[in-house]
Scaffold this active site. Structure first.
Site, short mmCIF file in Angstrom:
data_model
loop_
_atom_site.label_atom_id
_atom_site.label_comp_id
_atom_site.label_asym_id
_atom_site.label_seq_id
_atom_site.Cartn_x
_atom_site.Cartn_y
_atom_site.Cartn_z
N SER A 300 0.84 -1.19 0.00
CA SER A 300 0.00 0.00 0.00
C SER A 300 0.88 1.24 0.00
O SER A 300 2.08 1.18 0.27
CB SER A 300 -0.89 0.01 1.24
OG SER A 300 -0.10 0.16 2.42
N ASP A 301 0.29 2.37 -0.28
CA ASP A 301 0.95 3.66 -0.09
C ASP A 301 0.79 4.06 1.38
O ASP A 301 0.05 3.42 2.14
CB ASP A 301 0.34 4.71 -1.02
CG ASP A 301 1.30 5.83 -1.38
OD1 ASP A 301 2.24 6.09 -0.60
OD2 ASP A 301 1.11 6.46 -2.44
N ALA A 302 1.46 5.12 1.77
CA ALA A 302 1.46 5.53 3.17
C ALA A 302 0.05 5.87 3.65
O ALA A 302 -0.61 6.74 3.07
CB ALA A 302 2.38 6.72 3.39
#
Length: 776
Positions: A300-302
């Protein structure tokens, strides 16, 4: 010194325990480098506890054991991080290089000698503008890199970034992007390789192969179709159907991921067709895994996992429903959870124990991550950082600096050159004007804190190259309507032979951007207008009105819509966010030491209201009856649009040179082909000038009759060729007939029989010569 002595005792004690525990034990299969990767993965996986597995699937952070303000070592923080978040950790902080180097080595030593299984970590940082650490080489922005149309240079850049990163023990970089800049209001246009999937795919592929050739993992982002959000707003929903996804958005990702062999992928914050990408089983599993055969891992992204609850409203938030998030994301094919949120994947052991999550799902995700680590050789060489004394031979070397200048120079696009104003004489008296000309470097986002004070500005570069008198006036501030500085700027312009006015957009470094400093581009900085801000357009007009030859330089992260400047300036140059050598590269172009060869990777609209203007619109797109509003007030009414044009002011692939080129003798190695054939398209290109120059020869194909609406034109190949003055070069470009297919009404990829027009030219609108290819 206190840090090193306390750490040494800590590790020696742990190493002794580990040695005693494994003495006389048989070496496990997973530690045998001669065994197959699949066998090593299977062997290690069966030895792991559920907590071992979970810790591989949650991102750690170097700040858990290294204080990023004081460099103090936190031993208990290291133990905790490696018990719970051991698979990978982030190090992209604005701290001295050696802090990162030492902190990474500490972590890898601990993992290899103080844990039961000795699984090394992936060490992560950013790489959009170059390796994100102080005094690393800053390259130009990706939107600029793509304007070079030179994959070889991009591959060299990727290798240089790998060299710099690995010198500090960093073995994974969050780059490149497969996203397409088809929504120009979106703040992150600067991070993309432009509007076209073929060009973006070639650039991303080159970056990946350069980076991973240096034993540093690439991370393709943001998977998939991220950069066309509703209203151009960051993380907004992306609308589109299956055919558009497969025709337009997926090809550049596939080129980088599958052909490039990328070891990791970052999923997008957004939704596509109503399904969040972080939980999109169809895209992450059915397409990526089942169709493409991708065998490595996704993250995932942050903070993206929490968005399933508080953003998409798919579960309860405040607090985030960790179980729901994990059960949405992990089975869908999002293997790892990045930090920045509330760490939902910590619930994995409890979910498995409760029977809510099948252990096979966890094992699959962990095996993908382990497979990348084995393929990279991390178990044999977990740490490849160099001693501090050797860092200058690896980071910011004369070679990487020269590469930054070369790539920047090939990325600059000459948009207008009325009356051959350029190149300038080095003895000319030059007035340099504008808020982007001096005082700071106008970099894009994803540069380290305070980078703007390091590099060669336009004024610096022009002064260094000039043999005449160079004067400077700022004229105005970038974010202000204040025109009080105009008088000084007008005065030096009147006293000069020529004026160079540098204006544009601006972003911020990774500290300022998220601290709320003003900006007009960058992550989470979206706009409703593509015009120059504040006093800048008025400054340009004031200098043009002096009657002195005026060269306008757009220093920006996206297209600017000021069509009047194209008509009224003596010359117009586009330099998308530069490298640290940006001022020197610009001077190389202005004085003619380098002949412009950049071609636009993204089209320029007349106005934000006429967007989108990407060239590969579907058949029936765009109008043909534009209107126009003239400066004297005369109005000529059209219908598409009433007072403007739906076509671009500058199209994809456009760019002028100080040379002129003609095309002739187009040949296809075969004109009647099957769907499995590869042919060669050849064309003679002559340099008709007295100056050597490089031409980007572009190959486009039009499907003349198709069973569904297809793009009216598609780039299918290109070649950048240096041609001596007066000489002719025969340029050959391969074309795979299989790449001429479409997704038919039943969503099957087919190459339909029939005729295809093959065009070769200097831009998507300047198609000089054509032939017909018949597929039987």
């Amino acid at each position: 010194m206190k840090f090193h002595s306390s750490l040494a005792g800590f590790l020696v004690f742990g190493a002794a325990l580990a040695q005693n525990a494994t003495q006389n034990a048989t070496t496990p299969l997973y530690k045998n480098p001669k065994a197959s990767v699949d066998d090593r993965v299977a062997d290690l996986l069966k030895r792991m506890t559920i907590q071992d597995k979970t810790s591989q699937l949650i991102q750690g952070d170097i700040s858990n054991w290294i204080n990023t303000t004081t460099n103090a070592f936190n031993a208990s923080g290291l133990v905790w991080n490696m018990a719970t978040r051991a698979g990978q950790f982030y190090v992209g902080y604005p701290v001295p290089q050696q802090w990162i180097n030492d902190g990474v080595k500490t972590a890898q030593d601990y993992l290899m000698h103080n844990t039961t299984l000795g699984i090394p970590a992936l060490v992560q940082s950013e790489g959009i503008h170059g390796f994100l650490i102080g005094n690393a080489t800053i390259f130009n922005s990706p939107i600029a890199q793509a304007c070079s149309w030179n994959p070889t240079l991009v591959k060299k850049m990727g290798a240089a970034i790998a060299q710099e990163a690995l010198a500090l023990g960093v073995n994974q970089i969050f780059a490149p992007l497969g996203d397409l800049s088809r929504e120009l209001r979106y703040g992150r246009v600067e991070e993309t390789y432009g509007e076209d999937g073929f060009l973006a795919g070639e650039m991303a592929y080159s970056y990946v192969t350069g980076l991973q050739g240096g034993n540093v993992s690439a991370t393709i982002k943001h998977f998939a179709a991220y950069a066309t959000p509703e209203q151009g707003l960051n993380t907004g929903p992306v609308h589109g159907g299956e055919r558009e996804l497969r025709t337009t958005y997926l090809p550049p990702y596939k080129r980088a991921i599958i052909d490039g062999g990328a070891y990791s992928i970052m999923t997008a914050y957004s939704s596509y067709d109503g399904v969040p990408l972080i939980a999109n089983y169809h895209i992450l599993t059915e397409i990526l895994r089942d169709e493409w055969g991708y065998k490595y891992w996704t993250t995932s992204d942050a903070g993206a996992t929490d968005r399933l609850c508080y953003g998409f409203k798919m579960c309860k938030s405040n607090p985030t429903d960790h179980e729901a998030v994990t059960l949405y994301a992990l089975p869908a094919g999002n293997d790892v959870e990045m930090g920045g949120g509330t760490y939902c994947f910590e619930t994995i052991p409890a979910l498995v124990e409760a029977g809510k999550l099948n252990i096979s799902v966890v094992d699959t995700a962990v095996s993908r991550l382990l497979r990348a680590k084995f393929a990279m050789g991390l178990f044999e060489n977990p740490y490849l950082g160099v001693p501090a004394s050797e860092a200058p031979s690896k980071i910011h070397t004369p070679e990487t600096i020269a590469l930054a200048r070369e790539l920047d120079g090939e990325s600059i696009v000459l948009l207008e050159n009325h009356n051959q104003t350029l190149p300038l004489s080095k003895s000319a008296k030059i007035a340099v004007i504008g808020p982007m000309a001096y005082g700071y470097m106008n970099y894009g986002d994803y540069v380290v804190n305070a980078s703007q004070y390091r590099g060669v500005t336009p004024l610096d570069g022009i002064k260094a190259a000039s043999k005449g008198v160079v004067t400077y006036a700022q004229g105005c501030e970038r974010w202000s309507n204040d025109q009080s500085g105009f008088a000084e700027a007008i005065s030096i312009a009147q006293d000069a032979d020529v004026a160079v006015v540098v204006v544009g957009t601006w972003s911020r470094d990774q500290t300022q951007l998220w601290a709320g400093f003003n900006a007009t581009t960058g992550e989470h900085i979206d706009i409703s207008s593509l015009n120059l801000v504040g006093a800048m357009p008025h400054l340009v007009a004031a200098i043009i009105n002096t009657g002195k030859p005026t060269i306008v330089v757009f220093s920006s992260g996206k297209p600017i819509t000021e069509a009047w400047i194209s008509s009224n300036a003596s010359a117009l140059v586009q330099q998308f966010y530069p490298s640290e050598e940006g001022g020197n590269a610009l001077a190389d172009i202005l004085f003619g030491d380098v002949n412009p060869s950049g071609k636009l990777s993204v089209g320029f609209p007349y106005d934000v209201g006429t967007t989108p203007v990407y060239y590969d619109y579907l058949n029936t797109g765009r109008g043909s009856s534009p209107g126009h509003a003239y400066p004297n007030g005369t109005l000529v009414f059209g219908s598409e649009y009433v007072l403007n044009s739906p076509m671009p002011l500058y199209e994809f692939g456009y760019g002028k040179s100080y040379s002129t080129f003609s095309y002739s003798d187009l040949k296809l190695s075969k004109t009647n082909v099957s769907a499995t054939d590869q042919i060669t398209v050849s064309v003679d290109v002559q340099n008709n000038s007295t100056r050597d120059g490089a031409e980007v020869v572009q190959l486009y194909v039009k499907d003349l009759i198709a069973s569904v609406a297809v793009p009216n034109l598609q780039l299918k190949g290109f070649s950048k060729v240096m041609i001596e003055a007066g000489k002719t070069e025969t340029v050959e470009i391969p074309l795979n007939v299989a790449d001429l297919g479409l997704w038919n009404i039943r969503m099957q990829y087919v190459v339909e029989p029939g005729d295809f027009a093959v065009y070769v030219g200097s831009s998507s609108a300047d198609l000089r010569i054509n032939a017909t290819l018949t597929v039987g």
